[in-house]
Design a protein around this motif. Structure first.
Motif, PDB file in Angstrom:
ATOM      1  N   THR A  52      30.257  -3.698 -57.979  1.00  0.00           N
ATOM      2  CA  THR A  52      30.854  -5.024 -57.900  1.00  0.00           C
ATOM      3  C   THR A  52      32.288  -5.034 -58.406  1.00  0.00           C
ATOM      4  O   THR A  52      33.058  -5.907 -58.029  1.00  0.00           O
ATOM      5  CB  THR A  52      30.045  -6.052 -58.705  1.00  0.00           C
ATOM      6  OG1 THR A  52      29.986  -5.617 -60.064  1.00  0.00           O
ATOM      7  CG2 THR A  52      28.644  -6.205 -58.137  1.00  0.00           C
ATOM      8  N   HIS A  53      32.648  -4.083 -59.269  1.00  0.00           N
ATOM      9  CA  HIS A  53      33.992  -4.037 -59.831  1.00  0.00           C
ATOM     10  C   HIS A  53      34.522  -2.604 -59.777  1.00  0.00           C
ATOM     11  O   HIS A  53      33.763  -1.651 -59.969  1.00  0.00           O
ATOM     12  CB  HIS A  53      33.998  -4.487 -61.289  1.00  0.00           C
ATOM     13  CG  HIS A  53      33.736  -5.943 -61.451  1.00  0.00           C
ATOM     14  ND1 HIS A  53      32.472  -6.480 -61.349  1.00  0.00           N
ATOM     15  CD2 HIS A  53      34.573  -6.979 -61.692  1.00  0.00           C
ATOM     16  CE1 HIS A  53      32.550  -7.776 -61.541  1.00  0.00           C
ATOM     17  NE2 HIS A  53      33.815  -8.107 -61.748  1.00  0.00           N
ATOM     18  N   ARG A  84      37.229  -7.318 -59.133  1.00  0.00           N
ATOM     19  CA  ARG A  84      36.006  -7.604 -58.375  1.00  0.00           C
ATOM     20  C   ARG A  84      36.202  -7.208 -56.919  1.00  0.00           C
ATOM     21  O   ARG A  84      37.198  -7.578 -56.296  1.00  0.00           O
ATOM     22  CB  ARG A  84      35.685  -9.090 -58.472  1.00  0.00           C
ATOM     23  CG  ARG A  84      34.503  -9.498 -57.650  1.00  0.00           C
ATOM     24  CD  ARG A  84      33.603 -10.433 -58.403  1.00  0.00           C
ATOM     25  NE  ARG A  84      32.723 -11.136 -57.491  1.00  0.00           N
ATOM     26  CZ  ARG A  84      31.531 -10.652 -57.125  1.00  0.00           C
ATOM     27  NH1 ARG A  84      31.117  -9.519 -57.589  1.00  0.00           N
ATOM     28  NH2 ARG A  84      30.777 -11.330 -56.295  1.00  0.00           N
ATOM     29  N   LYS A 118      32.111  -8.085 -50.870  1.00  0.00           N
ATOM     30  CA  LYS A 118      31.211  -7.421 -49.920  1.00  0.00           C
ATOM     31  C   LYS A 118      31.466  -7.856 -48.484  1.00  0.00           C
ATOM     32  O   LYS A 118      30.997  -7.222 -47.560  1.00  0.00           O
ATOM     33  CB  LYS A 118      29.754  -7.725 -50.271  1.00  0.00           C
ATOM     34  CG  LYS A 118      29.350  -7.307 -51.641  1.00  0.00           C
ATOM     35  CD  LYS A 118      29.289  -5.815 -51.772  1.00  0.00           C
ATOM     36  CE  LYS A 118      28.760  -5.437 -53.129  1.00  0.00           C
ATOM     37  NZ  LYS A 118      29.250  -4.184 -53.598  1.00  0.00           N
TER      38      LYS A 118
END
Length: 75
Positions: A22-23, A28, A31
């Motif tokens: 996710t990071h 960040r 998707k």
């Protein structure tokens, strides 16, 4: 048989790792394009939109329609 099972196991691990990230470097990572645009709104900048435009400007060349050329000549 065992080769296919090993392949399926490897592919499954790679897929799960991809969606778990996710990071990266404290940033960040979205998707999808809609999530990227949403992150831009939240952050008040156009970082992801600029990155998408830059990538698509390079990809547009491959989608230009050429008249009078068959697929063999295009390669």
């Amino acid at each position: 048989k065992s080769v296919l099972r090993r392949r399926n196991r490897t592919v499954s691990k790679v897929k799960s790792k991809h969606w778990r990230t996710t990071h990266k470097c404290g940033i960040r990572v979205p998707k999808s394009v809609s999530e990227a645009l949403q992150l831009d709104q939240i952050n008040g900048n156009t970082t992801w939109q600029d990155a998408i435009n830059k990538e698509m400007s390079k990809a547009k060349i491959s989608w230009e329609i050429q008249d009078g050329i068959d697929p063999a000549e295009a390669r």
